[in-house]
Design an enzyme around this catalytic site. Structure first.
Site, PDB file in Angstrom:
ATOM      1  N   SER A  18      12.789  -0.234   1.777  1.00 58.65           N
ATOM      2  CA  SER A  18      13.325  -0.286   0.406  1.00 58.65           C
ATOM      3  C   SER A  18      14.512   0.649   0.298  1.00 58.65           C
ATOM      4  O   SER A  18      14.557   1.703   0.951  1.00 58.65           O
ATOM      5  CB  SER A  18      12.263   0.158  -0.613  1.00 58.65           C
ATOM      6  OG  SER A  18      12.833   0.266  -1.899  1.00 58.65           O
TER       7      SER A  18
ATOM      8  N   TYR B 128       5.913   6.149  -3.136  1.00 59.95           N
ATOM      9  CA  TYR B 128       6.369   4.855  -2.610  1.00 59.95           C
ATOM     10  C   TYR B 128       7.654   5.035  -1.792  1.00 59.95           C
ATOM     11  O   TYR B 128       7.763   4.534  -0.661  1.00 59.95           O
ATOM     12  CB  TYR B 128       6.606   3.888  -3.774  1.00 59.95           C
ATOM     13  CG  TYR B 128       7.292   2.602  -3.392  1.00 59.95           C
ATOM     14  CD1 TYR B 128       6.589   1.573  -2.774  1.00 59.95           C
ATOM     15  CD2 TYR B 128       8.649   2.404  -3.654  1.00 59.95           C
ATOM     16  CE1 TYR B 128       7.221   0.387  -2.422  1.00 59.95           C
ATOM     17  CE2 TYR B 128       9.288   1.227  -3.317  1.00 59.95           C
ATOM     18  CZ  TYR B 128       8.576   0.215  -2.697  1.00 59.95           C
ATOM     19  OH  TYR B 128       9.209  -0.956  -2.353  1.00 59.95           O
TER      20      TYR B 128
HETATM   21  P1  NAP Z   1       4.668  -8.646  -4.459  1.00 54.93           P
HETATM   22  O1  NAP Z   1       5.299  -9.757  -5.194  1.00 54.93           O
HETATM   23  O2  NAP Z   1       3.824  -7.655  -5.186  1.00 54.93           O
HETATM   24  O3  NAP Z   1       3.811  -9.272  -3.258  1.00 54.93           O
HETATM   25  C1  NAP Z   1       3.047  -8.424  -2.472  1.00 54.93           C
HETATM   26  C2  NAP Z   1       2.303  -9.215  -1.434  1.00 54.93           C
HETATM   27  O4  NAP Z   1       1.587  -8.281  -0.610  1.00 54.93           O
HETATM   28  C3  NAP Z   1       1.295 -10.167  -1.986  1.00 54.93           C
HETATM   29  O5  NAP Z   1       1.304 -11.316  -1.173  1.00 54.93           O
HETATM   30  C4  NAP Z   1      -0.035  -9.418  -1.819  1.00 54.93           C
HETATM   31  O6  NAP Z   1      -1.128 -10.317  -1.640  1.00 54.93           O
HETATM   32  C5  NAP Z   1       0.229  -8.658  -0.548  1.00 54.93           C
HETATM   33  N1  NAP Z   1      -0.560  -7.463  -0.340  1.00 54.93           N
HETATM   34  C6  NAP Z   1      -0.755  -6.425  -1.186  1.00 54.93           C
HETATM   35  N2  NAP Z   1      -1.551  -5.505  -0.620  1.00 54.93           N
HETATM   36  C7  NAP Z   1      -1.859  -5.975   0.612  1.00 54.93           C
HETATM   37  C8  NAP Z   1      -2.654  -5.506   1.672  1.00 54.93           C
HETATM   38  N3  NAP Z   1      -3.317  -4.339   1.590  1.00 54.93           N
HETATM   39  N4  NAP Z   1      -2.761  -6.263   2.795  1.00 54.93           N
HETATM   40  C9  NAP Z   1      -2.130  -7.457   2.890  1.00 54.93           C
HETATM   41  N5  NAP Z   1      -1.370  -7.960   1.914  1.00 54.93           N
HETATM   42  C10 NAP Z   1      -1.238  -7.233   0.789  1.00 54.93           C
HETATM   43  O7  NAP Z   1       5.755  -7.758  -3.669  1.00 54.93           O
HETATM   44  P2  NAP Z   1       7.288  -8.034  -3.246  1.00 54.93           P
HETATM   45  O8  NAP Z   1       8.165  -7.537  -4.324  1.00 54.93           O
HETATM   46  O9  NAP Z   1       7.464  -9.397  -2.706  1.00 54.93           O
HETATM   47  O10 NAP Z   1       7.403  -6.948  -2.088  1.00 54.93           O
HETATM   48  C11 NAP Z   1       7.314  -7.271  -0.723  1.00 54.93           C
HETATM   49  C12 NAP Z   1       7.818  -6.056   0.063  1.00 54.93           C
HETATM   50  O11 NAP Z   1       9.150  -5.748  -0.345  1.00 54.93           O
HETATM   51  C13 NAP Z   1       6.999  -4.789  -0.168  1.00 54.93           C
HETATM   52  O12 NAP Z   1       6.859  -4.078   1.038  1.00 54.93           O
HETATM   53  C14 NAP Z   1       7.850  -4.002  -1.147  1.00 54.93           C
HETATM   54  O13 NAP Z   1       7.629  -2.611  -1.068  1.00 54.93           O
HETATM   55  C15 NAP Z   1       9.237  -4.382  -0.682  1.00 54.93           C
HETATM   56  N6  NAP Z   1      10.291  -4.181  -1.699  1.00 54.93           N
HETATM   57  C16 NAP Z   1      10.239  -4.866  -2.872  1.00 54.93           C
HETATM   58  C17 NAP Z   1      11.244  -4.630  -3.816  1.00 54.93           C
HETATM   59  C18 NAP Z   1      11.254  -5.319  -5.155  1.00 54.93           C
HETATM   60  O14 NAP Z   1      12.015  -4.879  -6.043  1.00 54.93           O
HETATM   61  N7  NAP Z   1      10.487  -6.379  -5.351  1.00 54.93           N
HETATM   62  C19 NAP Z   1      12.268  -3.711  -3.530  1.00 54.93           C
HETATM   63  C20 NAP Z   1      12.264  -3.048  -2.333  1.00 54.93           C
HETATM   64  C21 NAP Z   1      11.279  -3.291  -1.407  1.00 54.93           C
HETATM   65  P3  NAP Z   1      -2.264 -10.584  -2.761  1.00 54.93           P
HETATM   66  O15 NAP Z   1      -1.570 -10.965  -4.008  1.00 54.93           O
HETATM   67  O16 NAP Z   1      -3.128 -11.676  -2.204  1.00 54.93           O
HETATM   68  O17 NAP Z   1      -2.997  -9.275  -2.885  1.00 54.93           O
END
Ligand code: NAP
Length: 248
Positions: free
Chosen positions: A143, A157
């Site tokens: 991130s 985080y």
């Molecule tokens: P999201 O929409 O919250 O999706 C998270 C996913 O991770 C879901 O499929 C969830 O599955 C799964 N998950 C959660 N805990 C888990 C665990 N313990 N083991 C396996 N799977 C797990 O998140 P996102 O925004 O797409 O983020 C994806 C990645 O990008 C993350 O690493 C996040 O830190 C990074 N990121 C996101 C942003 C942003 O602004 N969105 C910015 C920077 C970085 P379930 O629903 O089945 O639990």
């Protein structure tokens, strides 16, 4: 050879977008999730509709036994994987460091850091030419927060993603001569459900004015970078931390 790619946390958001784009590029796609089997099944259907093979695997990446079972499921179905996207990650509610419980810190680092280490370890055991593999690529989803720090929001985080950056650099050098490339994508604020899970469903658009491009990213825009790093087009790229943050 058909690429075999495991994407953690692929039931929604950036992981799901990456699964669909991998399908377009002809990968076999293993879709991991923790809770929402229905959402993971829907992503699998989308992957199949794009002409690729898909499987879904329930596993909590912070639990070693789950991780071992997940990789064994991929082995049994398709053989040694060639790609891993360490995408599963969580945020928590807004808090200062002096308000954070030990339980919160343990959960944050267990999922975001230990989970990525465990999955990468299992991937290297299958991909490395030292282990009889044919090589592969690992992409860690970090991130922009890793360098911004997350102050007054979630320093825990941000620090977990700082660990992912250092992990990426260190592991990339360790396995570079064994056919494995290891890189990270650092998304900026991206329009997914992660913000709602941290109690701020409007966060992505509420912060738009602070983003040089004046809008959050779309998950597909992050997936493009991930899938490029997985691909042969990135054959000389390893240890890179690629910011995809609209200039943030
Ligand atoms: P999201 O929409 O919250 O999706 C998270 C996913 O991770 C879901 O499929 C969830 O599955 C799964 N998950 C959660 N805990 C888990 C665990 N313990 N083991 C396996 N799977 C797990 O998140 P996102 O925004 O797409 O983020 C994806 C990645 O990008 C993350 O690493 C996040 O830190 C990074 N990121 C996101 C942003 C942003 O602004 N969105 C910015 C920077 C970085 P379930 O629903 O089945 O639990």
């Amino acid at each position: 050879m058909t690429p075999i790619t495991l994407i953690t946390g692929a039931s929604r958001g950036i992981g799901a977008a990456t699964a669909r784009l991998c399908a377009v590029q002809g990968h076999r796609v293993a879709i991991n999730y923790t809770r929402d089997a229905g959402a993971a099944d829907e992503v699998a259907r989308q992957v199949q509709a794009l002409g690729a093979e898909a499987m879904t695997i329930q596993a909590d990446v912070s639990q070693e036994a789950d991780v071992l079972r997940m990789f064994e499921a991929v082995d049994a179905r398709w053989g040694r994987l060639t790609g891993l996207v360490n995408n599963a990650g969580i945020v928590d509610v807004k808090a200062r460091v002096d308000e954070m419980s030990f339980e919160r810190l343990q959960r944050m680092f267990a999922i975001n850091v230990h989970g990525s280490f465990l999955c990468a370890r299992e991937a290297v055991r299958r991909m490395s030419t030292q282990h009889g593999g044919v090589g592969g690529a690992i992409v860690n989803v970090s991130s922009v927060a890793a360098r911004a720090g997350g102050s007054n929001q979630y320093v825990d985080y941000a620090a977990s993603k700082g660990a992912i950056d250092t992990f990426t650099i260190g592991l990339s050098k360790e396995v570079a001569a064994e056919g494995i490339r290891v890189n990270a994508v650092r998304p900026g604020i991206t329009d997914t459900e992660i913000h709602a899970s941290g109690g701020q469903p409007e966060r992505a658009w509420a912060l738009a004015s602070q983003i040089p491009m004046q809008r959050p990213g779309h998950p597909d825009e992050i997936a493009q970078a991930v899938v490029w790093l997985l691909s042969g087009a990135a054959s000389y790229t390893t240890g890179a931390l690629l910011d995809v943050g609209g200039g943030r």
